[in-house]
Design a protein around this motif. Sequence first.
Motif, short mmCIF file in Angstrom:
data_model
loop_
_atom_site.label_atom_id
_atom_site.label_comp_id
_atom_site.label_asym_id
_atom_site.label_seq_id
_atom_site.Cartn_x
_atom_site.Cartn_y
_atom_site.Cartn_z
N PHE A 1 40.16 45.15 23.77
CA PHE A 1 41.32 44.93 24.64
C PHE A 1 41.19 45.79 25.89
CE2 PHE A 1 45.10 42.80 22.56
CZ PHE A 1 44.36 42.17 21.59
N GLY A 2 40.84 47.05 25.66
CA GLY A 2 40.73 47.98 26.78
C GLY A 2 39.64 47.57 27.74
N PHE A 3 38.51 47.11 27.17
CA PHE A 3 37.41 46.68 28.02
C PHE A 3 37.84 45.49 28.87
CE2 PHE A 3 33.20 44.95 28.95
CZ PHE A 3 32.53 46.11 29.29
N ALA B 1 40.88 44.78 29.71
CA ALA B 1 41.85 45.23 30.70
C ALA B 1 41.16 45.91 31.87
CB ALA B 1 42.84 46.20 30.05
N ALA B 2 40.14 46.74 31.57
CA ALA B 2 39.44 47.44 32.64
C ALA B 2 38.68 46.46 33.52
CB ALA B 2 38.48 48.48 32.05
N MET B 3 38.09 45.44 32.86
CA MET B 3 37.39 44.43 33.66
C MET B 3 38.37 43.67 34.54
SD MET B 3 34.49 42.75 31.25
CE MET B 3 34.23 41.29 32.21
N ALA B 4 39.53 43.32 33.96
CA ALA B 4 40.53 42.59 34.73
C ALA B 4 41.01 43.43 35.91
CB ALA B 4 41.71 42.20 33.83
N ALA B 5 41.17 44.76 35.67
CA ALA B 5 41.68 45.63 36.73
C ALA B 5 40.69 45.77 37.87
CB ALA B 5 42.03 47.00 36.16
N ARG B 6 39.40 45.44 37.60
CA ARG B 6 38.39 45.52 38.66
C ARG B 6 38.07 44.15 39.24
NH1 ARG B 6 34.35 49.07 39.09
NH2 ARG B 6 32.93 47.33 39.22
N ALA B 7 38.75 43.12 38.75
CA ALA B 7 38.38 41.75 39.13
C ALA B 7 38.55 41.53 40.63
CB ALA B 7 39.23 40.76 38.35
N PRO B 8 37.70 40.70 41.20
CA PRO B 8 37.86 40.41 42.63
C PRO B 8 39.08 39.54 42.91
CG PRO B 8 35.98 39.22 41.69
CD PRO B 8 36.50 40.11 40.63
N LEU B 9 39.51 38.76 41.91
CA LEU B 9 40.65 37.86 42.11
C LEU B 9 41.95 38.65 41.94
CD1 LEU B 9 40.81 34.78 42.58
CD2 LEU B 9 41.30 34.55 40.15
N ALA B 10 42.82 38.60 42.95
CA ALA B 10 44.00 39.49 42.95
C ALA B 10 44.93 39.29 41.76
CB ALA B 10 44.75 39.34 44.26
N PRO B 11 45.33 38.06 41.38
CA PRO B 11 46.28 37.94 40.26
C PRO B 11 45.73 38.53 38.97
CG PRO B 11 46.10 35.88 41.44
CD PRO B 11 45.03 36.76 41.99
N VAL B 12 44.44 38.30 38.71
CA VAL B 12 43.83 38.88 37.49
C VAL B 12 43.90 40.40 37.56
CG1 VAL B 12 41.75 39.00 36.11
CG2 VAL B 12 42.28 36.91 37.36
N ALA C 1 45.78 49.40 25.88
CA ALA C 1 46.19 49.85 27.21
C ALA C 1 45.67 51.26 27.48
CB ALA C 1 47.70 49.83 27.33
N PHE C 2 45.75 52.14 26.46
CA PHE C 2 45.20 53.50 26.61
C PHE C 2 43.71 53.43 26.91
CE2 PHE C 2 48.53 55.26 23.50
CZ PHE C 2 49.40 55.46 24.54
N ALA C 3 42.99 52.64 26.08
CA ALA C 3 41.53 52.55 26.24
C ALA C 3 41.20 51.94 27.59
CB ALA C 3 40.94 51.71 25.11
N GLY C 4 42.00 50.96 28.02
CA GLY C 4 41.77 50.36 29.33
C GLY C 4 41.83 51.39 30.43
N ASN C 5 42.79 52.27 30.32
CA ASN C 5 42.93 53.32 31.33
C ASN C 5 41.69 54.21 31.36
OD1 ASN C 5 44.54 54.76 33.26
ND2 ASN C 5 44.63 56.39 31.72
N VAL C 6 41.23 54.61 30.16
CA VAL C 6 40.05 55.48 30.08
C VAL C 6 38.83 54.78 30.65
CG1 VAL C 6 38.48 56.60 28.48
CG2 VAL C 6 40.93 56.77 28.11
N LEU C 7 38.61 53.52 30.23
CA LEU C 7 37.40 52.82 30.65
C LEU C 7 37.44 52.52 32.15
CD1 LEU C 7 36.83 50.33 27.70
CD2 LEU C 7 35.68 52.47 28.19
N TYR C 8 38.64 52.20 32.66
CA TYR C 8 38.76 51.93 34.09
C TYR C 8 38.37 53.18 34.89
CZ TYR C 8 40.96 50.62 38.49
OH TYR C 8 41.20 50.33 39.80
N GLY C 9 38.86 54.34 34.42
CA GLY C 9 38.49 55.58 35.08
C GLY C 9 36.99 55.84 35.00
N ALA C 10 36.42 55.57 33.80
CA ALA C 10 34.98 55.82 33.61
C ALA C 10 34.15 54.93 34.53
CB ALA C 10 34.61 55.58 32.15
N MET C 11 34.58 53.67 34.67
CA MET C 11 33.82 52.75 35.52
C MET C 11 33.83 53.22 36.97
SD MET C 11 34.92 49.02 34.18
CE MET C 11 34.53 48.44 32.54
N ARG C 12 34.94 53.84 37.36
CA ARG C 12 35.00 54.32 38.74
C ARG C 12 34.24 55.62 38.93
NH1 ARG C 12 40.14 53.07 41.74
NH2 ARG C 12 40.06 55.27 42.19
N THR C 13 33.96 56.33 37.82
CA THR C 13 33.29 57.62 37.94
C THR C 13 31.77 57.48 38.05
OG1 THR C 13 34.97 58.29 36.37
CG2 THR C 13 33.41 59.97 37.04
#
Lengths: 278, 268
Positions: A34-36, A38-49, A138-150
Amino acid sequence: MACFLTTGKHLSFYSSFATVLLLLALTAPTALAFGFGAAMAARAPLAPVRWIGKSYIAIVRGVPDIAFFLFFVIALDQAFEWLRHKALCPDWDQPIRQGNDFVVCDAAKLPLGNSAQWVHEAYGFFVAILTFALVFGAFAGNVLYGAMRTVPHAQMETAEAYGMTRSQAFWRILVPQMWVYAIPGLSNLWMVLIKATPLLFLLGVEDIVYWARELGGSKTTRFTDYPHGDWRVWYFLGLLVFYLCFTRLSEIALERLTRRLSRGQATLGGEALRKAGA
Amino acid sequence: MSCWETVQAYAFRSLGFGERLLPRDDFTLCQQVTLIGSGLIWNVYFGILALAAGFFLAVTVALGKSSPNPLLRKPSEWFIFIFRGSPLFIQFFFAYFLFLWLKSVSSIYDPFTSAWLGALVVLFLNTSAYTGEIFYGALRSIPRGEVEAADAYGFSGLRRFRRIIYPTMMRLAWPAYTNEAIFLFHATTLIYFSGFPALQQRGDALYYANYFADKTFNPFVPYPILAAYFIAVTLVIVAIFGMINARLNRHLPRESRPRMRFRFNLMR
């Protein structure tokens, strides 16, 4: 004493430890998936996603987690029944919410009214897992999103320079490298997940808290061959020790994992390992 | 009943004032907002008192854990390990039944079996452990140069701690401490679900939200109300702690002040 510890109810108590471990084993990968996502969706090029991904991650912030647990258990149950109701009983004309009741047709009931006891328990457990996975996703998504940006930006630029497409660069460069940055957050999350397992009790699963309360309560000779006073304090002391051992073991295991993943990485930890080996 | 009458009847219901009976049917939005808000009084009570009292124990524990003397270090390490290594939920249960058992030994322990004191003690110890670990981490990351400079100026002992180490420790720990305050506040919702009885239905915000969700079988109204209340209080905490943070860092140029980062990885 040996007889007392092997009564049927005590065996249920022991097997409820397995329930907890099973929950952890099933929830951790689901939440990670789920987190993965979510993190992928948060980086998606398409705005609604992107909005969906970001708001899913952000919505858990600011609200007590236990409220989510209590909310999702009813909400998910009603959502499933509502969906089945729409699919199975198209010619139902009464409103679903009648005052304080939530009424769906008999065929849409989950689990079906005439199904066996174990189906009810399995369904309750399934909803519990889904609830845990939603919250911890959601927690894991936050962590992974941060990691992807790092992950150093230069790595991605190099990938582009080599002519990789966006998805190639993502899967071959970003994903293998992000874990070492995600590990501190994820191991923290694992500890949190362990410590959230007693909340199963609130979701109506017969878990260790339930049995500790049941078994510890005063018993008279009328109901059992082994009468005793209020021993709940001892049962809960046992649970406390169980959790302490569990978190300690996890700490040691995660420490090893961190060392393993730091190998060959362009970080201080990786550098230290390289020097130690050389 | 008009909405204003509802507010008069239920605004302090959680403390035992006003209408005795909780609403049983025809639930209005006004009743739900009022009662859940009334329960929030308890969350604020537990949060503020535990945080304020825990602060002092936390500083003590952090100093103990960083002490070279094993007689001070070991107890502090165990204290932090026990309260951080086990779920708060289990701690509440254990403490409640422990107090029940002690009650049969001596009547001094009577008030401890009710939530206002018993749960407060558990929360106090729990937040001390978490905060102690935060302060310990800050203590270890104090720049060497500051301590060396203090030595060079002839500071020593208590004076060095009070003038140099303690302010820097606070400054370093403050963002993490803000998170701790937020999560402590969220953790207060566990109390009435973990053995401690809500006598005469005087509960906290989640207790009333759960009451409404059970009665109406509709979770989509009370829980969003609860969420709104908690987000509001979280914002208040962030604002207050942000002001203190600005004051702690007032001597630093604006761009080198540490930014407050809010993470949510602390659920107990």
